[in-house]
Design a protein around this motif. Structure first.
Motif, PDB file in Angstrom:
ATOM      1  N   PRO A 116     -36.832 -27.408 -55.875  1.00 19.38           N
ATOM      2  CA  PRO A 116     -37.768 -27.120 -54.783  1.00 19.38           C
ATOM      3  C   PRO A 116     -39.226 -27.094 -55.211  1.00 19.38           C
ATOM      4  O   PRO A 116     -40.108 -27.417 -54.408  1.00 19.38           O
ATOM      5  CB  PRO A 116     -37.309 -25.742 -54.289  1.00 19.38           C
ATOM      6  N   GLN A 117     -39.496 -26.734 -56.460  1.00 21.22           N
ATOM      7  CA  GLN A 117     -40.891 -26.670 -56.904  1.00 21.22           C
ATOM      8  C   GLN A 117     -41.542 -28.044 -56.953  1.00 21.22           C
ATOM      9  O   GLN A 117     -42.770 -28.144 -57.091  1.00 21.22           O
ATOM     10  CB  GLN A 117     -41.007 -25.978 -58.263  1.00 21.22           C
ATOM     11  N   LEU A 118     -40.747 -29.110 -56.856  1.00 23.47           N
ATOM     12  CA  LEU A 118     -41.296 -30.468 -56.839  1.00 23.47           C
ATOM     13  C   LEU A 118     -41.541 -30.996 -55.422  1.00 23.47           C
ATOM     14  O   LEU A 118     -42.105 -32.072 -55.261  1.00 23.47           O
ATOM     15  CB  LEU A 118     -40.355 -31.422 -57.581  1.00 23.47           C
ATOM     16  N   PHE A 119     -41.091 -30.264 -54.401  1.00 24.45           N
ATOM     17  CA  PHE A 119     -41.245 -30.756 -53.029  1.00 24.45           C
ATOM     18  C   PHE A 119     -42.712 -30.999 -52.680  1.00 24.45           C
ATOM     19  O   PHE A 119     -43.073 -32.039 -52.119  1.00 24.45           O
ATOM     20  CB  PHE A 119     -40.656 -29.755 -52.034  1.00 24.45           C
ATOM     21  N   THR A 120     -43.563 -30.027 -53.006  1.00 22.57           N
ATOM     22  CA  THR A 120     -44.969 -30.126 -52.603  1.00 22.57           C
ATOM     23  C   THR A 120     -45.659 -31.297 -53.289  1.00 22.57           C
ATOM     24  O   THR A 120     -46.314 -32.118 -52.632  1.00 22.57           O
ATOM     25  CB  THR A 120     -45.699 -28.813 -52.922  1.00 22.57           C
ATOM     26  N   VAL A 121     -45.511 -31.396 -54.603  1.00 22.14           N
ATOM     27  CA  VAL A 121     -46.189 -32.481 -55.317  1.00 22.14           C
ATOM     28  C   VAL A 121     -45.643 -33.835 -54.884  1.00 22.14           C
ATOM     29  O   VAL A 121     -46.407 -34.807 -54.721  1.00 22.14           O
ATOM     30  CB  VAL A 121     -46.072 -32.296 -56.850  1.00 22.14           C
ATOM     31  N   ALA A 122     -44.331 -33.940 -54.647  1.00 25.35           N
ATOM     32  CA  ALA A 122     -43.755 -35.219 -54.220  1.00 25.35           C
ATOM     33  C   ALA A 122     -44.300 -35.629 -52.859  1.00 25.35           C
ATOM     34  O   ALA A 122     -44.675 -36.801 -52.657  1.00 25.35           O
ATOM     35  CB  ALA A 122     -42.228 -35.126 -54.184  1.00 25.35           C
ATOM     36  N   CYS A 123     -44.357 -34.692 -51.924  1.00 28.30           N
ATOM     37  CA  CYS A 123     -44.863 -35.029 -50.590  1.00 28.30           C
ATOM     38  C   CYS A 123     -46.341 -35.420 -50.633  1.00 28.30           C
ATOM     39  O   CYS A 123     -46.769 -36.382 -49.984  1.00 28.30           O
ATOM     40  CB  CYS A 123     -44.639 -33.855 -49.640  1.00 28.30           C
ATOM     41  N   GLU A 124     -47.119 -34.651 -51.398  1.00 31.68           N
ATOM     42  CA  GLU A 124     -48.546 -34.977 -51.492  1.00 31.68           C
ATOM     43  C   GLU A 124     -48.758 -36.346 -52.122  1.00 31.68           C
ATOM     44  O   GLU A 124     -49.610 -37.131 -51.662  1.00 31.68           O
ATOM     45  CB  GLU A 124     -49.259 -33.887 -52.303  1.00 31.68           C
ATOM     46  N   GLN A 125     -48.002 -36.678 -53.146  1.00 27.03           N
ATOM     47  CA  GLN A 125     -48.152 -37.975 -53.809  1.00 27.03           C
ATOM     48  C   GLN A 125     -47.657 -39.115 -52.917  1.00 27.03           C
ATOM     49  O   GLN A 125     -48.245 -40.212 -52.908  1.00 27.03           O
ATOM     50  CB  GLN A 125     -47.398 -37.973 -55.142  1.00 27.03           C
ATOM     51  N   LEU A 126     -46.577 -38.876 -52.164  1.00 27.08           N
ATOM     52  CA  LEU A 126     -46.099 -39.898 -51.230  1.00 27.08           C
ATOM     53  C   LEU A 126     -47.160 -40.182 -50.170  1.00 27.08           C
ATOM     54  O   LEU A 126     -47.387 -41.330 -49.792  1.00 27.08           O
ATOM     55  CB  LEU A 126     -44.790 -39.441 -50.575  1.00 27.08           C
ATOM     56  N   GLY A 127     -47.817 -39.114 -49.705  1.00 32.26           N
ATOM     57  CA  GLY A 127     -48.882 -39.311 -48.723  1.00 32.26           C
ATOM     58  C   GLY A 127     -50.070 -40.048 -49.314  1.00 32.26           C
ATOM     59  O   GLY A 127     -50.617 -40.975 -48.702  1.00 32.26           O
ATOM     60  N   ALA A 128     -50.463 -39.667 -50.523  1.00 33.70           N
ATOM     61  CA  ALA A 128     -51.610 -40.310 -51.169  1.00 33.70           C
ATOM     62  C   ALA A 128     -51.357 -41.781 -51.457  1.00 33.70           C
ATOM     63  O   ALA A 128     -52.288 -42.599 -51.437  1.00 33.70           O
ATOM     64  CB  ALA A 128     -51.957 -39.565 -52.457  1.00 33.70           C
ATOM     65  N   ALA A 129     -50.089 -42.129 -51.712  1.00 34.53           N
ATOM     66  CA  ALA A 129     -49.749 -43.523 -52.024  1.00 34.53           C
ATOM     67  C   ALA A 129     -49.554 -44.368 -50.771  1.00 34.53           C
ATOM     68  O   ALA A 129     -49.260 -45.565 -50.869  1.00 34.53           O
ATOM     69  CB  ALA A 129     -48.484 -43.561 -52.876  1.00 34.53           C
ATOM     70  N   GLY A 130     -49.694 -43.770 -49.595  1.00 33.54           N
ATOM     71  CA  GLY A 130     -49.499 -44.519 -48.355  1.00 33.54           C
ATOM     72  C   GLY A 130     -48.038 -44.761 -48.019  1.00 33.54           C
ATOM     73  O   GLY A 130     -47.717 -45.686 -47.261  1.00 33.54           O
ATOM     74  N   LEU A 131     -47.153 -43.904 -48.548  1.00 34.24           N
ATOM     75  CA  LEU A 131     -45.721 -44.073 -48.308  1.00 34.24           C
ATOM     76  C   LEU A 131     -45.218 -43.207 -47.156  1.00 34.24           C
ATOM     77  O   LEU A 131     -44.030 -43.246 -46.842  1.00 34.24           O
ATOM     78  CB  LEU A 131     -44.941 -43.738 -49.580  1.00 34.24           C
ATOM     79  N   ALA A 132     -46.085 -42.433 -46.533  1.00 39.14           N
ATOM     80  CA  ALA A 132     -45.706 -41.610 -45.381  1.00 39.14           C
ATOM     81  C   ALA A 132     -46.147 -42.313 -44.108  1.00 39.14           C
ATOM     82  O   ALA A 132     -47.151 -41.966 -43.496  1.00 39.14           O
ATOM     83  CB  ALA A 132     -46.322 -40.221 -45.485  1.00 39.14           C
ATOM     84  N   THR A 133     -45.406 -43.319 -43.713  1.00 39.21           N
ATOM     85  CA  THR A 133     -45.734 -44.129 -42.549  1.00 39.21           C
ATOM     86  C   THR A 133     -44.960 -43.622 -41.329  1.00 39.21           C
ATOM     87  O   THR A 133     -44.049 -42.799 -41.466  1.00 39.21           O
ATOM     88  CB  THR A 133     -45.377 -45.595 -42.807  1.00 39.21           C
ATOM     89  N   PRO A 134     -45.277 -44.110 -40.126  1.00 38.52           N
ATOM     90  CA  PRO A 134     -44.546 -43.655 -38.932  1.00 38.52           C
ATOM     91  C   PRO A 134     -43.052 -43.945 -38.966  1.00 38.52           C
ATOM     92  O   PRO A 134     -42.280 -43.274 -38.272  1.00 38.52           O
ATOM     93  CB  PRO A 134     -45.229 -44.426 -37.794  1.00 38.52           C
ATOM     94  N   HIS A 135     -42.607 -44.930 -39.765  1.00 45.40           N
ATOM     95  CA  HIS A 135     -41.171 -45.227 -39.810  1.00 45.40           C
ATOM     96  C   HIS A 135     -40.490 -44.609 -41.039  1.00 45.40           C
ATOM     97  O   HIS A 135     -39.382 -44.968 -41.397  1.00 45.40           O
ATOM     98  CB  HIS A 135     -40.935 -46.744 -39.781  1.00 45.40           C
ATOM     99  N   THR A 136     -41.188 -43.621 -41.669  1.00 47.42           N
ATOM    100  CA  THR A 136     -40.640 -42.935 -42.828  1.00 47.42           C
ATOM    101  C   THR A 136     -40.153 -41.547 -42.425  1.00 47.42           C
ATOM    102  O   THR A 136     -40.766 -40.878 -41.593  1.00 47.42           O
ATOM    103  CB  THR A 136     -41.712 -42.795 -43.922  1.00 47.42           C
TER     104      THR A 136
END
Length: 493
Positions: A116-136
């Protein structure tokens, strides 16, 4: 519909034991949408072929219908791919983005089967990389935090990247066929609604018992304990399914709104209630199936002076008109006498008994079996047949316990959809009904947090959990807890 399912923690315990076998079963059943790809993500240095070999080894020695044939696994293996990643390194997310761009799938699922301690960093990095799109979509495994504050922080970080309808907080108990049948039993049958209330029901018991110990999860479990691992999520979700009001429809938010009302109606804890109505225990050495087992404190990864609980029993109440005065007993633990989960609904006795009744606790009760058996049993009384002489006509017949038994596996077959299989298919399809909303989680954490604080205070005074021998049903105080209401646990009947 094409999809990419990115499995963070792709070589971890959860992926190994649950997720990939569930995906294989969905593929065998023909329910996994065509055009799919599964990308395992971890820090191990593996090729696609090596990852497929690793997953194939998972099924060596598996017996029965869970064992895939060589041809079945070969077809499934075509979906399996691997990506080496360090979740703290932005460059690795860019490489993942490039790989996903090769197909541009209709749906991309980011499944965080990590610590669970990796959830925040993973989500933030996915967003920064442009991987959090409307179909994700993103799937978050439990435990989501270790208290209310950390849960809010994780949810805030996730909602900063995705919308609420893209977030799938998973509780695999909600995917169990027996839990689905609990909702169908309540809301699909007019028979039960008139007596599903305080006037008819005397008490309700929720038991989730495990014979296993902490196995290879000692270090994780010693930081978690039974309250966080089982009560805050699984047990309270089962309580909500039993106690919720009928939703206006079967849509996700209608169901989750009613569950939230239950959580907010739980009677808050006082110091006196915490002292009297909560029991925590920790297993010592004992025997299971004739074999000796070691104490919790002797398990690998566990501190030798650990105060972590492996057993919890508690008495809860719901402050509303339907359930006022009805005790809800929750019990869960490791190294108990059986591997079993059930919900026992004990009915009140008849108001004016005219027959002599046997001394059987909870003479009328409905038992919903969750595991290992999947079904329900309605316990009734019937007139015993007479085989010795002729009874006087004026004498009332004696009654004996009988039960109406429904085994769902026998009725519907062994190839029923498993919990994780159902939930993974729902994520891909975008169905949120069986997933937990953020406000539900917060309400659950808010209710259990005083228990954790009470235990912290006990630990500071040197008062640890009550010991119990492995292979028993927990500390004797758990039986005393229900005995104060003149009740017993189901196995004591």
């Amino acid at each position: 519909m094409s999809f990419d399912l990115v499995l963070f923690g792709g070589t971890g315990d959860l992926a190994w034991r649950k997720l990939l076998p569930a995906l294989l079963q969905a593929h065998r059943h023909g329910s996994l949408p065509a055009g799919g790809r599964i990308v395992g993500v971890a820090r191990d240095d593996l090729s696609d072929a090596q990852y497929r070999d690793l997953i194939r080894s998972r099924f060596e020695g598996v017996e029965g219908d869970k064992q895939p044939s060589e041809d079945e696994f070969a077809r499934f293996a075509e979906l399996l791919h691997y990506q080496r990643m360090d979740l703290t390194q932005p460059a690795d997310y860019q490489r993942l983005k490039d790989r996903l761009a090769e197909r541009n799938a209709d749906v991309v699922v980011m499944y965080l089967a990590t610590a669970p301690q990796l959830f925040t960093v993973a989500c933030e990095q996915l967003g920064a990389a442009g991987l959090a799109t409307p179909h994700t979509r993103v799937v978050l495994e439990k435990p989501l935090g270790h208290d209310l504050q950390s849960n809010r922080a994780i949810n805030a970080a996730v909602r900063g990247v995705w919308g609420e309808r893209q977030i799938f907080r998973i509780d695999h108990y909600l995917g169990k066929p027996s839990v689905q049948n609990l909702l169908a039993l309540r809301f699909g049958n007019a028979l039960f609604e008139p007596w599903w209330r305080r006037e008819t029901i005397a008490s309700i018991e929720i038991t989730i018992a495990e014979r296993l110990g902490v196995e290879k999860r000692g270090a994780f479990y010693d930081q978690t304990g039974a309250l966080r691992d089982m009560v805050q999520n699984h047990a309270l979700q089962l309580l909500c399914a039993i106690a919720m009001e009928p939703p206006i429809n079967a849509h996700a938010d209608a169901i989750r709104d009613e569950k939230l009302k239950v959580l907010r109606s739980l009677v808050p804890w006082t110091d006196a209630a915490l002292a009297q109505n909560v029991v925590r225990g920790q297993y010592g050495a004992g025997q299971l199936a004739g074999e000796p087992v070691r104490a919790y404190r002797a398990e690998d990864g566990v501190a030798p002076d650990s105060h972590t609980e492996t057993f919890v029993a508690l008495r809860a109440g719901i402050a509303n008109w339907r359930w006022a005065g009805v005790p809800f007993y929750i019990r869960t633990g490791k190294r108990l006498a059986a591997h079993e989960a059930h919900i026992a609904i004990h009915l009140r006795p008849t108001p004016h008994p005219i027959y002599p009744t046997p001394l059987v606790c909870g003479t009328n009760r409905l038992v919903i079996h969750l595991q290992p058996r999947d079904g329900l049993a309605l316990h009734l009384l019937a007139a015993a047949s007479e085989t010795r002489g002729v009874r006087a006509l004026a004498e009332a017949p004696s009654l004996t316990p009988v039960q109406l038994d429904l085994d769902f596996q026998q009725r519907f077959g062994a190839e029923r959809v498993g919990a994780y299989e159902r939930l993974l298919l729902d994520v891909i399809a975008g169905r949120l009904n069986l997933f937990v909303r953020a406000d539900e989680q917060e309400a659950a954490w808010r209710w259990v947090e005083p228990i954790m604080q009470h235990w912290d205070a006990q630990n500071a005074r040197g008062e640890g959990p009550r010991p119990y021998a492995a292979g028993t049903w927990g500390p004797g105080a758990a039986s005393a807890l229900v005995a104060r209401d003149a009740n017993t646990w189901l196995e004591e009947c």
